[in-house]
Design an enzyme around this catalytic site. Structure first.
Site, short mmCIF file in Angstrom:
data_model
loop_
_atom_site.label_atom_id
_atom_site.label_comp_id
_atom_site.label_asym_id
_atom_site.label_seq_id
_atom_site.Cartn_x
_atom_site.Cartn_y
_atom_site.Cartn_z
N ILE A 50 -8.94 -0.35 -3.44
CA ILE A 50 -8.46 1.03 -3.44
C ILE A 50 -7.12 1.00 -4.15
CG2 ILE A 50 -7.70 2.96 -2.03
CD1 ILE A 50 -9.68 1.97 0.12
N GLU A 53 -3.01 5.48 -8.45
CA GLU A 53 -2.56 5.62 -9.83
C GLU A 53 -1.11 5.17 -10.00
OE1 GLU A 53 -2.52 9.29 -12.98
OE2 GLU A 53 -1.92 9.72 -10.93
N CYS A 54 -0.88 4.42 -11.08
CA CYS A 54 0.47 4.02 -11.46
C CYS A 54 0.53 4.04 -12.98
CB CYS A 54 0.81 2.63 -10.91
SG CYS A 54 2.44 2.05 -11.42
N ARG A 94 3.40 6.34 -5.03
CA ARG A 94 3.21 6.37 -3.56
C ARG A 94 3.14 7.80 -3.05
NH1 ARG A 94 3.53 1.23 -1.78
NH2 ARG A 94 4.95 -0.18 -2.81
N ASP A 126 6.12 5.98 1.90
CA ASP A 126 4.80 5.88 1.28
C ASP A 126 4.00 7.10 1.71
OD1 ASP A 126 2.30 5.26 0.28
OD2 ASP A 126 2.29 3.20 1.03
N ARG A 128 1.08 8.11 0.41
CA ARG A 128 -0.32 8.07 0.00
C ARG A 128 -1.23 8.37 1.19
NH1 ARG A 128 -0.35 2.28 -2.75
NH2 ARG A 128 0.88 1.91 -0.87
#
Length: 195
Positions: A50, A53-54, A94, A126, A128
């Site tokens: 998993i 996106e970066c 994040r 974070d 996410r």
């Protein structure tokens, strides 16, 4: 969670053939994808990464993080096994977005660590969310996973959603002078399992 399947297409890569499955979160408009290699049906746990996106790490080859090397490592492992998947989630920085991520970089350039920078901008360390994965995995018919991760929060989140995580497969991509502090913060403040 209003995530719906949109379309699938073949995606040949340097690590082997994948099928790209596109999903849309109707509540946010964000688009997410699952890259699937081989036959993932059946009861045998599926090797899964998993990946959030970066853009800077995945596409611009930034040395500030380990995101790009982790994505490439996962694609190589899944491709060489011939069975597995990568869920690519649109959760840049994040969960703070690309422009805020650049602002966080500027704060890091002035001495803040990654967690402090996010918090100084008014965000969680974070932000996410992994609930996005549930409808994606259900659509693909997967309930048992061997998870490619160093992040215990992902494991906890998947287990809370009812998925069987039979194994945590660590990703060790090494460090460089630009990301040593970033990696140490992941261990010390976020509980990541890095050597």
């Amino acid at each position: 969670m209003s995530v719906k399947f949109v379309a699938s297409a073949e995606l040949p890569t340097q690590w082997g053939p994948f099928t790209l499955h596109g999903f849309e979160d109707e509540s946010t408009g964000k688009e997410h994808v699952a890259l699937v290699c081989g036959d993932i049906s059946g009861d045998e746990p599926v090797l899964c990464r998993i990946h959030s996106e970066c853009l800077t790490g995945d596409c611009l080859f930034s040395l500030r993080c380990d995101c790009g090397p982790q994505l490439q490592y996962a694609m190589k492992e899944v491709g060489s096994l011939g069975r597995g998947m990568i869920l690519y989630l649109r959760q840049e920085g994040r969960g703070i977005g690309l422009l805020n991520k650049i602002k966080a970089y500027a704060l890091q350039d002035s001495g803040a660590d990654t967690v402090e920078a996010n918090e100084q901008l008014g965000f969680a360390a974070d932000g996410r969310e992994y609930e996005i994965c549930k409808p994606m995995l259900e659509h693909l018919g997967v309930s048992a996973l061997r998870l490619l991760t160093n992040n215990p929060a992902k494991v906890d989140s998947l287990k809370a959603m009812g998925f069987d995580v039979s194994e945590i497969v660590p990703i060790q991509t090494g460090s460089n002078p630009h990301n040593e502090g970033y990696l140490s913060v992941k261990v010390a403040k976020m509980g990541h399992l890095l050597k």
